[in-house]
Design a protein around this motif. Structure first.
Motif, PDB file in Angstrom:
ATOM      1  N   LEU A  77       0.836  -1.203   0.000  1.00  0.00           N
ATOM      2  CA  LEU A  77       0.000   0.000   0.000  1.00  0.00           C
ATOM      3  C   LEU A  77       0.870   1.251   0.000  1.00  0.00           C
ATOM      4  O   LEU A  77       0.572   2.223  -0.705  1.00  0.00           O
ATOM      5  N   THR A 111       1.201   4.008  -3.164  1.00  0.00           N
ATOM      6  CA  THR A 111       0.939   5.417  -2.897  1.00  0.00           C
ATOM      7  C   THR A 111       2.124   6.304  -3.267  1.00  0.00           C
ATOM      8  O   THR A 111       1.944   7.367  -3.853  1.00  0.00           O
ATOM      9  N   GLY A 120      -6.277   1.011   6.251  1.00  0.00           N
ATOM     10  CA  GLY A 120      -5.473   2.143   5.814  1.00  0.00           C
ATOM     11  C   GLY A 120      -4.309   2.368   6.738  1.00  0.00           C
ATOM     12  O   GLY A 120      -4.145   1.669   7.747  1.00  0.00           O
ATOM     13  N   THR A 142       3.174   9.327   4.216  1.00  0.00           N
ATOM     14  CA  THR A 142       2.258   8.507   3.417  1.00  0.00           C
ATOM     15  C   THR A 142       0.910   8.415   4.117  1.00  0.00           C
ATOM     16  O   THR A 142       0.852   8.123   5.311  1.00  0.00           O
ATOM     17  N   ALA A 161      -2.714   6.433   3.162  1.00  0.00           N
ATOM     18  CA  ALA A 161      -3.283   5.517   2.172  1.00  0.00           C
ATOM     19  C   ALA A 161      -4.436   4.724   2.769  1.00  0.00           C
ATOM     20  O   ALA A 161      -4.392   4.299   3.917  1.00  0.00           O
ATOM     21  N   ARG A 179     -12.050   2.515   0.108  1.00  0.00           N
ATOM     22  CA  ARG A 179     -12.112   3.932  -0.269  1.00  0.00           C
ATOM     23  C   ARG A 179     -13.555   4.400  -0.413  1.00  0.00           C
ATOM     24  O   ARG A 179     -14.467   3.615  -0.625  1.00  0.00           O
ATOM     25  N   GLY A 210      -9.950   8.317   4.929  1.00  0.00           N
ATOM     26  CA  GLY A 210      -8.823   9.239   4.812  1.00  0.00           C
ATOM     27  C   GLY A 210      -8.949  10.359   5.832  1.00  0.00           C
ATOM     28  O   GLY A 210      -7.959  10.783   6.439  1.00  0.00           O
ATOM     29  N   ASN A 238      -3.131  15.611  -7.974  1.00  0.00           N
ATOM     30  CA  ASN A 238      -3.626  14.537  -7.116  1.00  0.00           C
ATOM     31  C   ASN A 238      -4.963  14.967  -6.512  1.00  0.00           C
ATOM     32  O   ASN A 238      -5.054  15.987  -5.840  1.00  0.00           O
TER      33      ASN A 238
END
Length: 186
Positions: free
Chosen positions: A19, A23, A71, A114, A116, A122, A127, A153
């Motif tokens: 992961l 990312t 995550g 990071t 992710a 998702r 997040g 992004n």
């Protein structure tokens, strides 16, 4: 049971490393000296299991729900960035590759290396859960929370909603990034 953050453990490497590599992409290739994502993720898994580097389990929070990892967030004080990159420089040197690593973190900030969420999780606001946990950690240290976001992004919208402001740009691993910070306690 709602999603919750916990400190990572070395055993989380098989979840975390792929992961992280998915990312960070080109940065992972630069850090490991590997050109393929799968090979870079294998090297990152080894680093993840060890203390003393930027992508170590010791710098990682895992977001779990009902016993399943969904995550992660990797964060560390920017003042420690140079030392935390030393194991990667040593690896690159051993491979006969240039050992220059572009700086990402700045002294005086807690750097979010990071963030992710696993693809299957998702779209659920996870997040934001991760960002809130990182902001709490930064506030406890009295530091702003900083990160880099690559131009274009879509995560930049999430960061803006969470109070991050642009403070400059930086080039890392041949890509252009915007440096964002969220003031301590914001």
């Amino acid at each position: 049971m709602p999603p919750h953050l916990r400190p990572a453990a070395p055993a989380d490497a098989s979840f975390a490393a792929p992961l992280i590599q998915a990312t960070i992409g080109a940065i992972g290739h630069t850090l490991t000296g590997e050109r393929r994502d799968e090979a870079a993720a294998e090297v990152l898994a080894d680093f993840f299991r060890q203390p003393g580097n930027r992508l170590s389990f010791r710098n990682t929070l895992i977001l779990d729900e009902a016993g399943k990892s969904l995550g992660l967030a990797v964060l560390y004080p920017g003042a420690e960035a140079q030392a935390l990159d030393e194991p990667f420089r040593a690896r690159l040197h051993t491979l006969g590759l240039p050992d220059r690593i572009d700086p990402e973190a700045m002294p005086g900030e807690l750097y979010l290396d990071t963030l992710a969420v696993a693809p299957q999780a998702r779209g659920r606001g996870l997040g934001s859960v991760l960002l809130d946990g990182c902001a709490e950690r930064a506030a406890a240290l009295g530091l702003p929370l900083g990160l880099l976001v690559e131009e274009g992004n879509p995560a930049a919208r999430l960061y803006a909603r969470h109070g991050f402001l642009p403070v400059g740009t930086r080039e890392v691993a041949g890509h252009r990034y915007t440096h964002l910070t969220r003031p301590a306690g914001a």
